[in-house]
Design a protein around this motif. Structure first.
Motif, PDB file in Angstrom:
ATOM      1  N   SER A 138       0.814  -1.306   0.103  1.00 26.55           N
ATOM      2  CA  SER A 138      -0.068   0.078  -0.384  1.00 26.55           C
ATOM      3  C   SER A 138       0.838   1.306  -0.024  1.00 26.55           C
ATOM      4  N   TYR A 139       0.182   2.069  -0.335  1.00 26.24           N
ATOM      5  CA  TYR A 139       0.601   3.304  -0.511  1.00 26.24           C
ATOM      6  C   TYR A 139       1.104   4.012   0.866  1.00 26.24           C
ATOM      7  N   GLY A 140       2.184   4.448   1.304  1.00 25.87           N
ATOM      8  CA  GLY A 140       2.353   5.131   2.983  1.00 25.87           C
ATOM      9  C   GLY A 140       1.118   6.287   3.011  1.00 25.87           C
ATOM     10  N   ILE A 141       0.107   6.185   3.770  1.00 26.00           N
ATOM     11  CA  ILE A 141      -0.281   7.163   4.194  1.00 26.00           C
ATOM     12  C   ILE A 141       0.088   8.579   4.285  1.00 26.00           C
ATOM     13  N   PRO A 142       0.535   9.667   4.227  1.00 24.60           N
ATOM     14  CA  PRO A 142       1.133  11.058   4.549  1.00 24.60           C
ATOM     15  C   PRO A 142       0.259  11.620   5.662  1.00 24.60           C
ATOM     16  N   VAL A 143       1.042  12.277   6.660  1.00 19.78           N
ATOM     17  CA  VAL A 143       0.429  12.763   7.810  1.00 19.78           C
ATOM     18  C   VAL A 143      -0.833  13.564   7.070  1.00 19.78           C
ATOM     19  N   ILE A 144      -2.026  13.229   7.138  1.00 14.57           N
ATOM     20  CA  ILE A 144      -3.296  13.921   7.130  1.00 14.57           C
ATOM     21  C   ILE A 144      -3.285  15.144   7.772  1.00 14.57           C
ATOM     22  N   PRO A 145      -3.059  16.308   7.011  1.00 18.22           N
ATOM     23  CA  PRO A 145      -3.682  17.415   7.846  1.00 18.22           C
ATOM     24  C   PRO A 145      -5.045  18.011   8.521  1.00 18.22           C
ATOM     25  N   ALA A 146      -4.863  18.065   9.982  1.00 26.23           N
ATOM     26  CA  ALA A 146      -6.411  18.550  10.121  1.00 26.23           C
ATOM     27  C   ALA A 146      -7.677  19.328   9.533  1.00 26.23           C
ATOM     28  N   LYS A 147      -7.680  20.635   8.559  1.00 24.09           N
ATOM     29  CA  LYS A 147      -8.540  20.544   7.713  1.00 24.09           C
ATOM     30  C   LYS A 147      -8.744  19.435   6.577  1.00 24.09           C
ATOM     31  N   ALA A 148      -8.332  18.709   6.003  1.00 21.89           N
ATOM     32  CA  ALA A 148      -8.629  17.667   5.784  1.00 21.89           C
ATOM     33  C   ALA A 148      -9.751  16.825   6.688  1.00 21.89           C
ATOM     34  N   TRP A 149      -9.872  17.062   7.404  1.00 25.43           N
ATOM     35  CA  TRP A 149     -11.227  16.266   8.868  1.00 25.43           C
ATOM     36  C   TRP A 149     -11.992  17.275   9.203  1.00 25.43           C
ATOM     37  N   GLN A 150     -11.484  18.505   8.918  1.00 23.42           N
ATOM     38  CA  GLN A 150     -12.328  19.251   9.623  1.00 23.42           C
ATOM     39  C   GLN A 150     -13.083  20.099   9.052  1.00 23.42           C
ATOM     40  N   ASP A 151     -12.970  20.362   7.493  1.00 26.12           N
ATOM     41  CA  ASP A 151     -13.849  21.382   6.226  1.00 26.12           C
ATOM     42  C   ASP A 151     -14.407  20.622   5.507  1.00 26.12           C
ATOM     43  N   LEU A 152     -15.784  20.545   5.404  1.00 25.62           N
ATOM     44  CA  LEU A 152     -16.383  20.067   3.806  1.00 25.62           C
ATOM     45  C   LEU A 152     -15.590  19.643   2.930  1.00 25.62           C
ATOM     46  N   PRO A 153     -15.371  18.389   2.587  1.00 20.83           N
ATOM     47  CA  PRO A 153     -14.249  18.101   1.266  1.00 20.83           C
ATOM     48  C   PRO A 153     -14.888  19.734  -0.211  1.00 20.83           C
ATOM     49  N   THR A 154     -13.513  19.118  -0.367  1.00 24.08           N
ATOM     50  CA  THR A 154     -13.239  19.806  -1.730  1.00 24.08           C
ATOM     51  C   THR A 154     -12.525  19.503  -2.565  1.00 24.08           C
ATOM     52  N   ILE A 155     -13.286  19.603  -3.463  1.00 21.66           N
ATOM     53  CA  ILE A 155     -12.274  18.750  -5.345  1.00 21.66           C
ATOM     54  C   ILE A 155     -11.459  20.211  -5.281  1.00 21.66           C
ATOM     55  N   SER A 156      -9.902  20.280  -5.339  1.00 20.62           N
ATOM     56  CA  SER A 156      -9.201  20.870  -5.588  1.00 20.62           C
ATOM     57  C   SER A 156      -8.489  21.023  -6.709  1.00 20.62           C
ATOM     58  N   SER A 157      -8.039  22.069  -7.636  1.00 16.35           N
ATOM     59  CA  SER A 157      -7.604  22.184  -9.304  1.00 16.35           C
ATOM     60  C   SER A 157      -6.522  21.201  -9.356  1.00 16.35           C
ATOM     61  N   SER A 158      -5.484  21.810  -8.127  1.00 15.20           N
ATOM     62  CA  SER A 158      -4.268  20.667  -8.075  1.00 15.20           C
ATOM     63  C   SER A 158      -4.705  18.673  -8.026  1.00 15.20           C
ATOM     64  N   LEU A 159      -5.576  18.448  -7.629  1.00 13.70           N
ATOM     65  CA  LEU A 159      -6.110  17.071  -7.525  1.00 13.70           C
ATOM     66  C   LEU A 159      -6.765  16.818  -8.878  1.00 13.70           C
ATOM     67  N   ILE A 160      -7.591  17.409  -9.656  1.00 13.49           N
ATOM     68  CA  ILE A 160      -7.616  17.143 -10.962  1.00 13.49           C
ATOM     69  C   ILE A 160      -7.051  17.200 -12.283  1.00 13.49           C
ATOM     70  N   GLU A 161      -5.911  18.442 -11.360  1.00  9.98           N
ATOM     71  CA  GLU A 161      -4.406  18.138 -12.460  1.00  9.98           C
ATOM     72  C   GLU A 161      -3.313  17.024 -12.323  1.00  9.98           C
ATOM     73  N   ALA A 162      -3.412  16.402 -10.998  1.00  7.70           N
ATOM     74  CA  ALA A 162      -2.650  15.796 -10.531  1.00  7.70           C
ATOM     75  C   ALA A 162      -3.071  14.610 -11.233  1.00  7.70           C
ATOM     76  N   ALA A 163      -4.142  14.502 -11.511  1.00  8.09           N
ATOM     77  CA  ALA A 163      -5.065  13.475 -12.151  1.00  8.09           C
ATOM     78  C   ALA A 163      -5.633  12.985 -13.934  1.00  8.09           C
TER      79      ALA A 163
END
Length: 358
Positions: A34-59
């Motif tokens: 498995s890919y090693g789980i990186p340190v996940i920032p608290a913001k990813a847990w606390q905020d409503l999830p947003t599909i970022s432009s950086s994720l789309i560009e990576a994909a």
């Protein structure tokens, strides 16, 4: 009716009365590394999830796509596509104002027999989705369908699961031409395609042009290659119009924030991806040799994520392995066993279990 899949260890453990923690689960095609789980920032847990432009560009970069959109695993879209295709047909029918259809009520469901072309052996959720939607199912296997009905759908699983067979881009381009002529929807399920070179994928051949027939959707899984099926994320690669339709249909917040964060990191980690391919190739080779040694009369077909062993007595071998708490996937046709890869630590346990097979 629920479809039996691999990964249903609780059911199998209960059936054989062996605690779950004592099993070697090889019933899926999910990478054991498995890919090693990186340190996940608290913001990813606390905020409503947003599909970022950086994720789309990576994909887009990873899949070599002009347009793509994340979904909560490709299964989410498989279930949704009959509804989306019906809506698109209704739009086309209203534009033509055809007398054959119930334009007044804007419905196409009962207007005519609807046709779906699918592999006879393959991921059964495709069949179930289109069957539930009232489509007449037509099956093919080694040869792609040549004659298809108008406004039909064609599903290709490439590489096939569990058969491992593949179709070339050239073959798929020919099929795409048939689909264009019949205004059909072409769905290509590339859930296991990460283990192949980028040239294997059909994604770069999707045409993004308003004047061209553009009803092509390629489904990509994330969890299988990266060994993180539990994060439940996948991607649909298609035209801009189809991606907008998919985006609007699944609504906001369908993918959790940590999953979005992990996927973005993993898709950009080129070094890990190269090393993962090497690990999978090496372990697949080791397991193939092991299976050929202990099951010499079997036909073995493989790729770098799973190995399918065709046996006359597949149910018997399945039973004997389960009695030793080794869980593999007995195919729906009862003529083969699909082995997911194990890591090096558990290779000896698998070898010991195979050595007892009668």
């Amino acid at each position: 009716m629920a479809i039996l899949h691999g990964g249903q260890l609780s059911r199998v453990a209960t059936q054989y009365q062996i605690p779950e923690n004592e099993w070697l689960d090889l019933s899926t095609g999910i990478a054991p590394f498995s890919y090693g789980i990186p340190v996940i920032p608290a913001k990813a847990w606390q905020d409503l999830p947003t599909i970022s432009s950086s994720l789309i560009e990576a994909a887009k970069h990873y899949y070599h796509a002009d347009f793509c959109w994340p979904v909560a695993g490709s299964q989410q879209l498989i279930e949704k596509l009959p509804e989306l295709w019906t809506e698109k047909l209704n739009e086309k029918l209203n534009q033509r104002e055809s007398e054959k259809y119930d334009v007044k009520n804007n419905r196409v469901e009962n207007a005519e027999i609807k046709h779906a072309y699918l592999p006879k052996v393959g991921y059964k959720e495709h069949q179930q989705a289109w069957s539930k939607a009232g489509y007449q199912l037509h099956f093919y296997q080694q040869c792609l369908p040549g004659n298809i009905e108008k406004n039909s759908i064609v599903v290709v699983i490439n590489p096939n699961n569990p058969l491992t067979d593949t179709f070339t881009v050239s073959q798929l381009l020919s099929l795409k031409k048939h689909c264009e002529q019949q205004q059909a929807l072409l769905i290509i399920d590339e859930a296991f395609a990460d283990i192949f070179a980028p040239a294997f994928s059909f994604i770069p051949h999707i045409i993004n042009h308003q004047l061209a027939h553009n009803d092509v959707i390629v489904l990509r899984s994330f969890g299988k290659f990266f060994g993180l099926a539990g994060v439940r994320i996948g991607f649909a690669c298609s035209t801009q119009a189809w991606c907008e339709t998919i985006k609007n249909s699944i609504g906001p917040w369908s993918i959790n924030g940590p999953a979005l964060f992990i996927a973005e990191q993993a898709l950009q980690d080129k070094q890990w991806q190269v090393e993962q391919n090497k690990r999978l190739d090496q372990q697949s080779h080791i397991m193939q040799q092991l299976l050929k040694t202990y099951l010499p009369s079997a036909r073995v077909e493989a790729n770098a994520l799973f190995i399918t062993v065709f046996l006359i007595n597949a149910p018997v071998v399945y039973e004997q392995l389960c009695q030793q708490a080794v869980y593999v996937r007995l195919t729906d046709e009862n003529n083969a066993l699909r082995f997911g890869l194990t890591d090096k630590v558990n290779t000896q346990r698998l070898s010991d279990a195979l050595a007892t097979i009668v």
